[in-house]
Design a protein around this motif. Structure first.
Motif, mmCIF file in Angstrom:
data_model
loop_
_atom_site.group_PDB
_atom_site.id
_atom_site.type_symbol
_atom_site.label_atom_id
_atom_site.label_comp_id
_atom_site.label_asym_id
_atom_site.label_seq_id
_atom_site.Cartn_x
_atom_site.Cartn_y
_atom_site.Cartn_z
ATOM 1 N N SER A 10 -29.369 58.083 -20.570
ATOM 2 C CA SER A 10 -28.154 58.895 -20.731
ATOM 3 C C SER A 10 -27.308 58.874 -19.457
ATOM 4 C CB SER A 10 -28.501 60.332 -21.127
ATOM 5 O OG SER A 10 -29.192 60.988 -20.091
ATOM 6 N N GLU A 11 -27.937 58.839 -18.294
ATOM 7 C CA GLU A 11 -27.177 58.743 -17.037
ATOM 8 C C GLU A 11 -26.478 57.396 -16.937
ATOM 9 O OE1 GLU A 11 -29.929 61.647 -14.200
ATOM 10 O OE2 GLU A 11 -30.513 59.544 -14.504
ATOM 11 N N MET A 12 -27.156 56.347 -17.373
ATOM 12 C CA MET A 12 -26.547 55.020 -17.365
ATOM 13 C C MET A 12 -25.378 54.954 -18.343
ATOM 14 S SD MET A 12 -26.677 52.126 -15.836
ATOM 15 C CE MET A 12 -28.272 51.744 -15.188
ATOM 16 N N ARG A 13 -25.481 55.662 -19.477
ATOM 17 C CA ARG A 13 -24.368 55.704 -20.446
ATOM 18 C C ARG A 13 -23.151 56.415 -19.854
ATOM 19 N NH1 ARG A 13 -28.395 56.682 -24.271
ATOM 20 N NH2 ARG A 13 -27.935 58.899 -24.281
ATOM 21 N N ALA A 14 -23.351 57.292 -18.896
ATOM 22 C CA ALA A 14 -22.228 57.947 -18.211
ATOM 23 C C ALA A 14 -21.683 57.047 -17.104
ATOM 24 C CB ALA A 14 -22.667 59.292 -17.632
ATOM 25 N N TRP A 15 -22.560 56.370 -16.396
ATOM 26 C CA TRP A 15 -22.171 55.606 -15.213
ATOM 27 C C TRP A 15 -21.459 54.296 -15.547
ATOM 28 C CZ3 TRP A 15 -20.690 55.496 -10.549
ATOM 29 C CH2 TRP A 15 -20.785 54.352 -9.767
ATOM 30 N N ALA A 21 -14.482 51.071 -16.979
ATOM 31 C CA ALA A 21 -13.214 51.628 -17.474
ATOM 32 C C ALA A 21 -12.267 51.961 -16.334
ATOM 33 C CB ALA A 21 -13.478 52.865 -18.328
ATOM 34 N N SER A 22 -12.780 52.531 -15.244
ATOM 35 C CA SER A 22 -11.877 52.888 -14.141
ATOM 36 C C SER A 22 -11.278 51.632 -13.511
ATOM 37 C CB SER A 22 -12.587 53.754 -13.102
ATOM 38 O OG SER A 22 -13.663 53.073 -12.519
ATOM 39 N N LEU A 23 -12.071 50.585 -13.373
ATOM 40 C CA LEU A 23 -11.560 49.327 -12.838
ATOM 41 C C LEU A 23 -10.508 48.732 -13.776
ATOM 42 C CD1 LEU A 23 -11.675 47.010 -10.774
ATOM 43 C CD2 LEU A 23 -13.505 46.026 -12.159
ATOM 44 N N ARG A 24 -10.835 48.675 -15.062
ATOM 45 C CA ARG A 24 -9.892 48.084 -16.024
ATOM 46 C C ARG A 24 -8.632 48.937 -16.187
ATOM 47 N NH1 ARG A 24 -12.429 45.962 -21.258
ATOM 48 N NH2 ARG A 24 -10.293 45.242 -21.446
ATOM 49 N N LEU A 25 -8.757 50.259 -16.093
ATOM 50 C CA LEU A 25 -7.589 51.134 -16.174
ATOM 51 C C LEU A 25 -6.644 50.858 -15.012
ATOM 52 C CD1 LEU A 25 -5.971 53.474 -17.392
ATOM 53 C CD2 LEU A 25 -7.454 55.043 -16.101
ATOM 54 N N ARG A 26 -7.189 50.769 -13.806
ATOM 55 C CA ARG A 26 -6.347 50.468 -12.641
ATOM 56 C C ARG A 26 -5.696 49.090 -12.781
ATOM 57 N NH1 ARG A 26 -5.888 53.620 -8.554
ATOM 58 N NH2 ARG A 26 -5.379 51.927 -7.127
ATOM 59 N N GLN A 27 -6.444 48.117 -13.293
ATOM 60 C CA GLN A 27 -5.877 46.783 -13.494
ATOM 61 C C GLN A 27 -4.724 46.830 -14.493
ATOM 62 O OE1 GLN A 27 -9.426 44.709 -14.702
ATOM 63 N NE2 GLN A 27 -9.870 43.989 -12.621
ATOM 64 N N ALA A 124 -0.979 56.704 -22.247
ATOM 65 C CA ALA A 124 -1.446 55.813 -23.309
ATOM 66 C C ALA A 124 -2.896 55.374 -23.114
ATOM 67 C CB ALA A 124 -0.547 54.580 -23.398
ATOM 68 N N HIS A 125 -3.293 55.142 -21.873
ATOM 69 C CA HIS A 125 -4.597 54.547 -21.608
ATOM 70 C C HIS A 125 -5.658 55.545 -21.149
ATOM 71 C CE1 HIS A 125 -2.214 51.029 -22.128
ATOM 72 N NE2 HIS A 125 -1.600 51.161 -20.976
ATOM 73 N N LEU A 126 -5.276 56.822 -20.978
ATOM 74 C CA LEU A 126 -6.269 57.825 -20.587
ATOM 75 C C LEU A 126 -6.002 59.182 -21.237
ATOM 76 C CD1 LEU A 126 -8.743 58.654 -18.855
ATOM 77 C CD2 LEU A 126 -7.111 59.295 -17.067
#
Length: 154
Positions: A10-15, A21-27, A124-126
Motif C-alpha cells: 500500500s505504501e508503494m501504491r502511494a509512492w 505523475a509529478s514528473l509527467r505533470l511538470r513535463q 485540467a491535469h490536476l
C-alpha cells in the motif's frame, strides 16, 4: 538488507504513482508553456515568485529557497533570463554580498500572457481530477512534507 524497512504494497501504491505523475505533470505543464509562449516552466515559476512580492523583487538566496533550487542553478537560470530581458539583477543595498532579482516590464508582460495557459493546465491535469476533499488532503499532506524538508534545510 538487514534493518531496512521496505515499503509495503500500500505504501508503494502511494509512492510510485506520485513519483511518475509529478514528473509527467511538470513535463506536460512545461510543454504547454513552451509551445504557447516560448517560456519554460522553471522560468515561469521564477517570474511568478518575483511577481508575488510587493516590490516585484527578491534576494536570490530567498528565491532559490522558494523554488527549491540551488543558488548555482538559479544563478545560471537568472543570468539567461536577464539576457532575455525578463528580469534584472541588482546589488542588495542592505547586504553588499547579496544580489536581488527583479522582474522587468517584459517579464511581467510574459507572465500575464502565460498565466492563463498555466492555470488551465493545472486545472485540467490536476485540480479538476480531484474532489474538493482530495484537494484538501493533498494540501495537508504536501504542506507537511514541505515543512519537514524545510526543517531539514532542504
Amino acid at each position: 538488507m538487514p534493518g531496512v524497512r521496505w515499503l509495503s504494497e500500500s505504501e508503494m501504491r502511494a509512492w510510485r504513482p506520485y513519483v511518475v505523475a509529478s514528473l509527467r505533470l511538470r513535463q506536460r505543464l512545461h510543454r504547454e508553456l513552451t509551445e504557447a509562449h516560448d517560456v519554460s516552466l522553471t522560468d515561469y515559476e521564477v517570474l511568478v515568485c518575483l511577481d508575488l512580492q510587493d516590490d516585484n523583487r527578491m534576494r536570490m538566496s530567498d528565491l532559490a529557497t522558494m523554488l527549491g533550487s540551488t543558488k548555482s542553478r538559479l544563478s545560471h537560470q537568472v543570468g539567461r533570463m536577464e539576457c532575455e530581458g525578463l528580469l534584472c539583477r541588482i546589488p542588495d543595498p542592505e547586504d553588499k554580498r547579496g544580489v536581488i532579482a527583479e522582474i522587468t516590464p517584459a517579464g511581467t508582460e510574459l507572465l500575464i500572457k502565460a498565466a492563463p495557459t498555466h492555470v488551465e493546465g493545472v486545472r485540467a491535469h490536476l485540480i479538476n481530477l480531484l474532489s474538493p476533499e482530495e484537494q484538501k488532503v493533498l494540501a495537508v499532506a504536501f504542506s507537511r512534507v514541505l515543512e519537514h524538508l524545510n526543517e531539514l534545510g532542504e
